[in-house]
Scaffold this motif. Structure first.
Motif, PDB file in Angstrom:
ATOM      1  N   LYS A  26       0.933  -1.801   0.261  1.00  0.00           N
ATOM      2  CA  LYS A  26      -0.306   0.050   0.030  1.00  0.00           C
ATOM      3  C   LYS A  26       1.057   1.305  -0.095  1.00  0.00           C
ATOM      4  O   LYS A  26       0.398   2.408  -0.995  1.00  0.00           O
ATOM      5  N   GLU A  27       2.143   1.252   0.348  1.00  0.00           N
ATOM      6  CA  GLU A  27       2.837   2.691   0.614  1.00  0.00           C
ATOM      7  C   GLU A  27       3.961   2.666  -0.718  1.00  0.00           C
ATOM      8  O   GLU A  27       3.786   3.717  -1.324  1.00  0.00           O
ATOM      9  N   PHE A  28       3.942   1.411  -1.167  1.00  0.00           N
ATOM     10  CA  PHE A  28       4.405   1.495  -2.349  1.00  0.00           C
ATOM     11  C   PHE A  28       3.660   2.177  -3.472  1.00  0.00           C
ATOM     12  O   PHE A  28       4.083   3.608  -4.342  1.00  0.00           O
ATOM     13  N   LYS A  33       1.888   7.056  -6.957  1.00  0.00           N
ATOM     14  CA  LYS A  33       0.919   7.245  -6.972  1.00  0.00           C
ATOM     15  C   LYS A  33      -0.313   5.970  -7.804  1.00  0.00           C
ATOM     16  O   LYS A  33      -1.376   7.085  -9.146  1.00  0.00           O
ATOM     17  N   ILE A  34      -0.268   4.995  -7.590  1.00  0.00           N
ATOM     18  CA  ILE A  34      -1.249   3.906  -8.695  1.00  0.00           C
ATOM     19  C   ILE A  34      -2.483   4.139  -8.317  1.00  0.00           C
ATOM     20  O   ILE A  34      -2.290   3.795  -7.159  1.00  0.00           O
ATOM     21  N   GLY A  35      -2.666   4.292  -8.794  1.00  0.00           N
ATOM     22  CA  GLY A  35      -4.920   3.791  -9.421  1.00  0.00           C
ATOM     23  C   GLY A  35      -5.479   2.421  -9.459  1.00  0.00           C
ATOM     24  O   GLY A  35      -6.636   2.146  -9.437  1.00  0.00           O
ATOM     25  N   ASP A  82     -12.580   5.899  -1.958  1.00  0.00           N
ATOM     26  CA  ASP A  82     -12.493   7.121  -1.466  1.00  0.00           C
ATOM     27  C   ASP A  82     -11.265   8.322  -1.470  1.00  0.00           C
ATOM     28  O   ASP A  82     -10.576   8.379  -0.285  1.00  0.00           O
ATOM     29  N   SER A  83     -10.268   7.859  -2.813  1.00  0.00           N
ATOM     30  CA  SER A  83      -9.158   8.301  -2.766  1.00  0.00           C
ATOM     31  C   SER A  83      -8.139   7.331  -1.983  1.00  0.00           C
ATOM     32  O   SER A  83      -6.994   7.878  -2.455  1.00  0.00           O
ATOM     33  N   GLU A  84      -8.161   6.498  -0.996  1.00  0.00           N
ATOM     34  CA  GLU A  84      -7.244   5.989  -0.414  1.00  0.00           C
ATOM     35  C   GLU A  84      -7.214   4.332  -1.641  1.00  0.00           C
ATOM     36  O   GLU A  84      -8.062   4.270  -1.927  1.00  0.00           O
ATOM     37  N   VAL A  85      -6.000   4.328  -1.226  1.00  0.00           N
ATOM     38  CA  VAL A  85      -5.715   2.944  -2.108  1.00  0.00           C
ATOM     39  C   VAL A  85      -5.712   1.200  -1.384  1.00  0.00           C
ATOM     40  O   VAL A  85      -6.330   1.638   0.093  1.00  0.00           O
ATOM     41  N   ALA A  86      -7.179   0.840  -2.054  1.00  0.00           N
ATOM     42  CA  ALA A  86      -7.707  -0.290  -1.022  1.00  0.00           C
ATOM     43  C   ALA A  86      -6.974  -1.445  -2.231  1.00  0.00           C
ATOM     44  O   ALA A  86      -6.973  -1.310  -3.693  1.00  0.00           O
ATOM     45  N   ARG A 127     -13.533   1.736  -5.835  1.00  0.00           N
ATOM     46  CA  ARG A 127     -14.631   1.424  -5.170  1.00  0.00           C
ATOM     47  C   ARG A 127     -15.483   1.175  -4.792  1.00  0.00           C
ATOM     48  O   ARG A 127     -15.049   3.005  -3.861  1.00  0.00           O
ATOM     49  N   LYS A 128     -16.719   1.222  -4.238  1.00  0.00           N
ATOM     50  CA  LYS A 128     -17.422   1.880  -3.575  1.00  0.00           C
ATOM     51  C   LYS A 128     -18.300   0.450  -2.820  1.00  0.00           C
ATOM     52  O   LYS A 128     -18.148   0.074  -3.050  1.00  0.00           O
ATOM     53  N   PHE A 129     -18.681   0.835  -1.459  1.00  0.00           N
ATOM     54  CA  PHE A 129     -19.183  -0.014  -0.465  1.00  0.00           C
ATOM     55  C   PHE A 129     -20.696   0.330  -1.173  1.00  0.00           C
ATOM     56  O   PHE A 129     -21.614   0.338  -1.621  1.00  0.00           O
ATOM     57  N   ASP A 130     -21.707  -1.522  -0.807  1.00  0.00           N
ATOM     58  CA  ASP A 130     -22.306  -1.787  -2.427  1.00  0.00           C
ATOM     59  C   ASP A 130     -23.278  -1.999  -0.640  1.00  0.00           C
ATOM     60  O   ASP A 130     -22.853  -3.340  -0.177  1.00  0.00           O
ATOM     61  N   ASN A 131     -24.647  -2.000  -0.888  1.00  0.00           N
ATOM     62  CA  ASN A 131     -25.369  -1.838   0.459  1.00  0.00           C
ATOM     63  C   ASN A 131     -25.757  -3.204   0.632  1.00  0.00           C
ATOM     64  O   ASN A 131     -25.861  -4.527   1.388  1.00  0.00           O
ATOM     65  N   GLU A 132     -26.312  -3.783  -0.481  1.00  0.00           N
ATOM     66  CA  GLU A 132     -27.197  -5.848  -0.862  1.00  0.00           C
ATOM     67  C   GLU A 132     -25.902  -6.961  -0.456  1.00  0.00           C
ATOM     68  O   GLU A 132     -26.324  -7.547   0.320  1.00  0.00           O
TER      69      GLU A 132
END
Ligand code: ZN
Length: 139
Positions: A26-28, A33-35, A82-86, A127-132
């Motif tokens: 994650k730090e790398f 700036k890897i998306g 949310d802009s964070e590396v996941a 990525r986005k949270f999915d309620n289902e």
């Protein structure tokens, strides 16, 4: 972690004894700036936290393993939430009896080495949270 070789899009990374692979990776990615990326790895670990997602309960069931295991296979991808590396990683690990432990990887501490091939993609995965499902899914 050491960057051993790169051709611009593909990086060969080596993680050493005691390193937390997901944290260092994650730090790398933040530093570069890897998306969006995918990765695969092999090596040996001394501590892992695996998880199984119970879809009905929308909760992970964790399994902590503190023993020497082979990293038979580790695969995953890198996106942003949310802009964070996941980092999303799944893996298969084997012990001295050749029994395997597999699942969603939450933590992986190296015992000898971990050799990662990271393929960086142009653009950005989100990525986005999915309620289902209760999961952070790729868009
Ligand atoms: Zn998973």
């Amino acid at each position: 972690m050491k960057l051993l070789l790169t051709d611009g899009a593909v990086h060969i990374l080596r993680f050493d004894k005691g390193e937390d692979v997901l944290v260092a990776l994650k730090e790398f990615c933040i530093g570069k700036k890897i998306g969006a990326a995918s990765f695969q790895a092999l090596g040996a670990a001394k501590e892992i936290v695996l998880a199984y997602y119970d879809l009905k309960k929308k909760a992970y069931i964790d399994k902590n393993l503190a023993k020497d295991v082979e990293i038979a296979s580790l695969i995953g991808n890198i996106a942003r939430k949310d802009s964070e590396v996941a980092i999303h990683a799944h893996g298969s690990f084997s012990d001295e009896t050749f029994a395997t432990y597999s699942g969603h990887v939450k933590k992986l501490i190296v015992s000898a080495t971990c050799e990662v091939t990271l393929t960086v993609l142009h653009g950005r995965l989100e990525r986005k949270f999915d309620n289902e499902t209760g999961l952070n899914l790729l868009l």
